[in-house]
Design an enzyme around this catalytic site. Sequence first.
Site, PDB file in Angstrom:
ATOM      1  N   HIS A  64      47.147  44.204  48.560  1.00 55.89           N
ATOM      2  CA  HIS A  64      46.299  45.160  47.854  1.00 55.89           C
ATOM      3  C   HIS A  64      44.914  45.083  48.492  1.00 55.89           C
ATOM      4  O   HIS A  64      44.553  44.066  49.101  1.00 55.89           O
ATOM      5  CB  HIS A  64      46.215  44.821  46.370  1.00 55.89           C
ATOM      6  CG  HIS A  64      47.415  45.248  45.603  1.00 55.89           C
ATOM      7  ND1 HIS A  64      47.386  45.454  44.238  1.00 55.89           N
ATOM      8  CD2 HIS A  64      48.690  45.512  45.997  1.00 55.89           C
ATOM      9  CE1 HIS A  64      48.589  45.826  43.826  1.00 55.89           C
ATOM     10  NE2 HIS A  64      49.395  45.861  44.872  1.00 55.89           N
ATOM     11  N   GLU A  66      41.794  44.835  47.282  1.00 57.13           N
ATOM     12  CA  GLU A  66      40.900  43.781  46.794  1.00 57.13           C
ATOM     13  C   GLU A  66      41.355  42.413  47.309  1.00 57.13           C
ATOM     14  O   GLU A  66      40.543  41.589  47.715  1.00 57.13           O
ATOM     15  CB  GLU A  66      40.866  43.773  45.257  1.00 57.13           C
ATOM     16  CG  GLU A  66      40.404  45.073  44.642  1.00 57.13           C
ATOM     17  CD  GLU A  66      41.545  46.029  44.299  1.00 57.13           C
ATOM     18  OE1 GLU A  66      41.356  46.840  43.394  1.00 57.13           O
ATOM     19  OE2 GLU A  66      42.620  45.957  44.938  1.00 57.13           O
ATOM     20  N   CYS A  92      44.243  46.238  39.691  1.00 59.04           N
ATOM     21  CA  CYS A  92      45.484  46.087  38.927  1.00 59.04           C
ATOM     22  C   CYS A  92      45.485  44.811  38.085  1.00 59.04           C
ATOM     23  O   CYS A  92      44.816  43.830  38.405  1.00 59.04           O
ATOM     24  CB  CYS A  92      46.685  46.088  39.868  1.00 59.04           C
ATOM     25  SG  CYS A  92      46.796  44.627  40.929  1.00 59.04           S
ATOM     26  N   CYS A 102      45.062  41.914  40.909  1.00 53.26           N
ATOM     27  CA  CYS A 102      43.738  41.897  41.522  1.00 53.26           C
ATOM     28  C   CYS A 102      42.649  41.527  40.518  1.00 53.26           C
ATOM     29  O   CYS A 102      41.657  40.908  40.899  1.00 53.26           O
ATOM     30  CB  CYS A 102      43.458  43.238  42.183  1.00 53.26           C
ATOM     31  SG  CYS A 102      44.507  43.498  43.646  1.00 53.26           S
TER      32      CYS A 102
END
Length: 160
Positions: A64, A66, A92, A102
Amino acid sequence: MADTTAPFRPGTAGADRRWLGETVELSRRCPTSATAFAVGAVVVARDGHVLATGYSREGDPHDHAEEAALAKISRDDPRLASATIYSSLEPCTTRASRPRGCTDLILAAGIRRVVFAWREPDVFVDCTGAETLREAGVEVVEIPELSAQVREVNAHLFDA
């Protein structure tokens, strides 16, 4: 990418929009996926210098944005406590591909300010990132004026 010799300090509307615009540009680099959003992230120190950038699937098909950005910063970097993480999509809380969302990674890094453009639609998982971060005492800023650009980058997930 941003010129970090002329810093834009997080916390003003102009700077927040500028850095969030950078996340949208980063999201355009994401390999297309039918099972994940294209997201960009930028971690910016209080003085306006970029600590790291990342985008979805940057180094691994399950990364992801981040997560990719935070992995580039030492966990004991003292600037994290006063940094802002910008993400084109709401961070998320639940992931299908990894045990930690995240929001958990952001909290573990000690970041106390998050800015994003688009609330995560419930396409893949139910996301409560903004609420989870706020409940943990993190300042969360949503700038929905940029959400159309983020949705456009992810149009392949909605076009049938």
